[in-house]
Design an enzyme around this catalytic site. Structure first.
Site, PDB file in Angstrom:
ATOM      1  N   ARG A 151      14.017   3.153  -6.642  1.00 54.30           N
ATOM      2  CA  ARG A 151      12.950   2.212  -6.977  1.00 54.30           C
ATOM      3  C   ARG A 151      12.615   1.312  -5.796  1.00 54.30           C
ATOM      4  NH1 ARG A 151       8.327   1.436  -9.587  1.00 54.30           N
ATOM      5  NH2 ARG A 151       8.044  -0.694 -10.330  1.00 54.30           N
ATOM      6  N   SER A 204      -3.491   6.271  -9.371  1.00 56.19           N
ATOM      7  CA  SER A 204      -2.344   6.893  -8.721  1.00 56.19           C
ATOM      8  C   SER A 204      -2.084   8.265  -9.347  1.00 56.19           C
ATOM      9  CB  SER A 204      -1.128   5.964  -8.821  1.00 56.19           C
ATOM     10  OG  SER A 204      -0.065   6.403  -8.029  1.00 56.19           O
ATOM     11  N   ASP A 237      -4.100   0.203   1.065  1.00 62.66           N
ATOM     12  CA  ASP A 237      -3.250   1.184   0.385  1.00 62.66           C
ATOM     13  C   ASP A 237      -2.915   2.293   1.377  1.00 62.66           C
ATOM     14  OD1 ASP A 237      -2.007   3.054  -1.199  1.00 62.66           O
ATOM     15  OD2 ASP A 237      -3.610   3.186  -2.692  1.00 62.66           O
ATOM     16  N   HIS A 271      -1.110  -0.348  -2.524  1.00 62.25           N
ATOM     17  CA  HIS A 271      -1.317   0.568  -3.643  1.00 62.25           C
ATOM     18  C   HIS A 271      -1.304  -0.152  -4.983  1.00 62.25           C
ATOM     19  CE1 HIS A 271      -1.509   4.424  -5.574  1.00 62.25           C
ATOM     20  NE2 HIS A 271      -0.353   4.256  -6.192  1.00 62.25           N
ATOM     21  N   ASP A 272      -0.526  -1.207  -5.090  1.00 61.56           N
ATOM     22  CA  ASP A 272      -0.439  -1.957  -6.345  1.00 61.56           C
ATOM     23  C   ASP A 272      -1.759  -2.617  -6.745  1.00 61.56           C
ATOM     24  OD1 ASP A 272       2.080  -1.418  -7.215  1.00 61.56           O
ATOM     25  OD2 ASP A 272       2.973  -3.312  -6.608  1.00 61.56           O
TER      26      ASP A 272
END
Length: 391
Positions: free
Chosen positions: A224, A154, A319, A352-353
């Protein structure tokens, strides 16, 4: 440094720098400190060092645990350590908390020596390139002239690319995971909404909330929550939560009804308890500003022309924040420069994680690549020389 090669018990180190750091904005950071952790041992030739660059909400604590507490495991502990893809029995791994962060390095919560007060909103805007230049000073202090590899996911992947561009002779391999050559307009938009949530919180006080003894907890929590949505895929959310209710029936009101709502609120509240709001603003701005091709009229190949490293890039099929197409852009630009590039597009449901998770294919790709790096190290070459021969 760990007591043995079969353990990974890091000791944080604080490195103070008195020489001002010139920043891309044209200003300079005066005396500052950076938190550093190392894992494994630096070999006699000082050629086995691997720099791990952290993403937005991570730190220098890459791997291992403090004492025997598993809750203190480093943010990439499944990737870095003895016998893991980045094997600390072979590599000397370095983690550095970036300037402006809130985990020990000089940042907005630190005291500005010129005023005797926390920097707060006056902390200078920093960029990916500034972080790389600050990291280079740490390597200078450690006596490391050239990295076996620089690696990140990232925002960390952006730093890895910047390393290969800004310090080409100091990087043998560049490993950029789930990254991009620049943020899309959609990504910048998500960051702006998150920042607005913070700066419009009544407890923000223009960024000087420290003096008021408060934290813009609501704004940071919402920021967040917005970010967390972008890290997950629709499939992952559907599998984990679907439309499951928190209770037995709908409340027909504005409190939590669905499990996904409860999850996001929990993540936001937890994050607001340990992360600094000014740091969040700084780091998302650094994400927005990263665009090495901008200085070349948008020509990414021209921006990557100074590189000399070999590259591994990896992306994940679901992602959508840093999509595989963004990694392919980098691959195409590197191939235009005739660089040696390996690329893996990993099938994963985690969005994405995924770069933080135990995806077997992904870990196998990284392990194989670092196996090849290890075989190319001078120490490995010397060990391969038959008895009685010298080289």
């Amino acid at each position: 440094m760990p007591a043995s090669l079969d353990s990974c018990e890091p000791t944080p180190q604080r490195h103070a720098f008195d020489q001002p750091l010139p920043l891309k904005s044209g200003s300079a950071m005066p005396a500052y400190e950076l938190m550093v952790e190392t894992y494994g041992e630096l070999d006699a030739t000082r050629s086995n060092a691997v720099l791990i660059c952290h993403a937005l909400n991570a730190s220098h604590h890459v791997a291992g645990t403090y004492g025997d507490d598993p809750k203190t495991a480093g943010w990439w502990d499944n990737m870095v350590g003895p016998g893991k893809p980045v094997d600390t029995r072979r590599f000397f791994v370095i983690g550095i908390n970036n300037l402006g962060s809130c985990f020990g390095s000089t940042g907005p919560m630190s005291v500005d020596p010129a005023t005797g007060q926390p920097w707060g909103s006056r902390f200078p805007v920093v960029t990916v390139e500034d972080w790389v230049d600050a990291q280079a000073r740490v390597l200078d202090r450690l006596g490391i002239e050239r990295l076996a590899a620089v690696m990140g996911g990232s925002l960390g992947g952006m730093q890895a690319l910047a390393w290969a561009i800004r310090h080409p002779q100091r990087v043998a391999h560049c490993v950029a995971i789930a990254s991009a050559p620049a943020l899309s307009a959609q990504n910048i938009a998500f960051n702006e909404v998150a920042r607005r949530a913070i700066v419009t919180d009544p407890d923000f006080h223009g960024g000087n909330y420290y003096a008021h003894g408060v934290v813009p907890r609501q704004g940071l929590s919402v920021a967040r929550m917005i970010g967390h949505i972008t890290y997950l895929s629709d499939d992952a959310m559907a599998r984990k939560f679907g439309r499951s209710l928190r209770g037995d029936a709908l409340n027909y009101g504005w409190d939590v009804d669905f499990q996904i709502e409860s999850y996001l609120r929990h993540q936001g509240e937890k994050f607001s308890g340990y992360f600094d709001a000014n740091t969040y603003l700084l780091l998302t701005r650094a994400l927005d500003y990263f665009d090495p091709a901008a200085e070349y009229g948008g020509d990414l190949a021209a921006a990557l022309a100074p590189t000399q490293a070999r590259f591994l890039l990896a992306s994940f099929t679901t992602d959508w924040r840093f999509s595989p197409e963004r990694s392919r852009e980098i691959v195409r630009a590197l191939l235009a420069n005739r660089r040696e590039v390996s690329y893996a597009e990993i099938a994963s449901p985690h969005g994405h994680d995924a770069f933080l998770m135990d995806e077997p294919h992904y870990h196998d790709v990284v392990r194989a690549y670092f196996d090849r790096i290890a075989q190319q190290l001078p120490a490995a070459a010397a060990a391969a020389v038959p008895t009685g021969e010298t080289r």
